[in-house]
Design a protein around this motif. Structure first.
Motif, short mmCIF file in Angstrom:
data_model
loop_
_atom_site.label_atom_id
_atom_site.label_comp_id
_atom_site.label_asym_id
_atom_site.label_seq_id
_atom_site.Cartn_x
_atom_site.Cartn_y
_atom_site.Cartn_z
N ARG A 169 77.85 9.85 -87.61
CA ARG A 169 78.58 9.04 -88.58
C ARG A 169 79.93 9.67 -88.88
O ARG A 169 80.95 8.97 -88.93
N ARG A 225 69.06 5.32 -92.87
CA ARG A 225 69.42 5.16 -91.45
C ARG A 225 68.31 5.58 -90.49
O ARG A 225 68.52 5.57 -89.28
N VAL A 282 72.30 11.99 -87.05
CA VAL A 282 72.85 10.77 -87.64
C VAL A 282 74.05 11.08 -88.51
O VAL A 282 75.08 10.38 -88.46
N ALA A 283 73.96 12.13 -89.33
CA ALA A 283 75.07 12.48 -90.21
C ALA A 283 76.31 12.87 -89.42
O ALA A 283 77.43 12.48 -89.75
N ARG A 332 68.16 13.80 -88.80
CA ARG A 332 69.10 13.59 -89.91
C ARG A 332 70.45 14.22 -89.61
O ARG A 332 71.50 13.62 -89.89
N THR A 335 71.88 9.99 -94.75
CA THR A 335 71.01 9.34 -93.77
C THR A 335 69.79 8.65 -94.38
O THR A 335 68.93 8.18 -93.64
#
Length: 228
Positions: free
Chosen positions: A167, A46, A163-164, A160, A43
């Motif tokens: 994804r 991002r 987002v991870a 984080r 991340t």
């Protein structure tokens, strides 16, 4: 009745034994830090501010608890950021995802009500009632609501991981970590993330099914269509 005496662990006396002990401790520490390292690397490029996030059709707001049926202060800050993005025309639809596992606890509806009170039309809000944890929310955003790209909104200590995991679930995303005062709750959340990182890594590798998946929903597509 005498209590049994607890024996203190004996440390190795030889240099070879001490070396093996140190190596074992280092190995455990490295393994414990690997998930957190994975999240950081995944991340690193991002994360954005509210002002700097790219325009994206969908914003996803993760639940963060209710107080007497109302969004907790932490959740309210997330919703404030989403409402601001909508008013500025930076997002078109807000997907609120949270826990509604009990009749007397409904995060998504409380989030919807808060957003409508802060200028987001009800027609631009879509509710996910089975976002029981971050992985479930990300998988359902992709598989149930058809979200391919999104802005994710949470606190800094959680964003984080969000987002991870999104994804890993197939949702390309940027994350906004809203600011909050560093109180007891904030420090608890940060400490909790160290342990949650391990589960997140396992979720990303094994892709378990959410607690509840259900049928595909067209709420996001309809909301986007009404925005045009």
């Amino acid at each position: 009745m005498r209590r049994p005496k607890l024996r203190r662990p004996r440390l190795p006396r030889t240099r070879a034994g001490q070396r093996r002990l140190v190596q074992a401790v280092v190995a455990v520490c490295v393994l414990a830090l690997l998930p957190a390292t994975w999240m950081y690397v995944t991340t690193v490029d991002r994360l954005r501010t509210v002002a700097g996030v790219p325009r994206t059709q969908v914003a996803v707001v993760f639940g963060a608890g209710l107080w007497d049926g109302e969004p907790s202060p932490y959740l309210a800050h997330r919703l404030d950021a989403a409402a601001g993005l909508y008013r500025e025309g930076r997002v078109e639809v807000v997907l609120v995802t949270g826990d509604n596992s009990r009749k007397d606890y409904d995060e998504p509806d409380a989030m919807r009500t808060y957003l409508t009170q802060h200028g987001v039309p009800a027609s631009r809000i879509v509710s996910d009632y089975a976002g029981f944890d971050t992985w479930d929310s990300c998988v359902r955003a992709k598989k149930i609501f058809g979200v391919d790209r999104a802005v994710l909104i949470s606190q800094g200590f959680h964003i984080r991981r969000a987002v991870a995991l999104c994804r890993a679930a197939g949702v390309a995303s940027y994350g906004i970590g809203v600011q909050d005062k560093h109180d007891v709750t904030w420090y608890y959340g940060g400490a909790r993330e160290l342990f949650a990182a391990g589960k997140a890594a396992l979720d990303a590798v094994f892709h378990p099914d959410p607690q509840f998946l259900g049928h595909k929903e067209t709420g996001v597509a309809k909301a986007l269509a009404s925005a045009r």
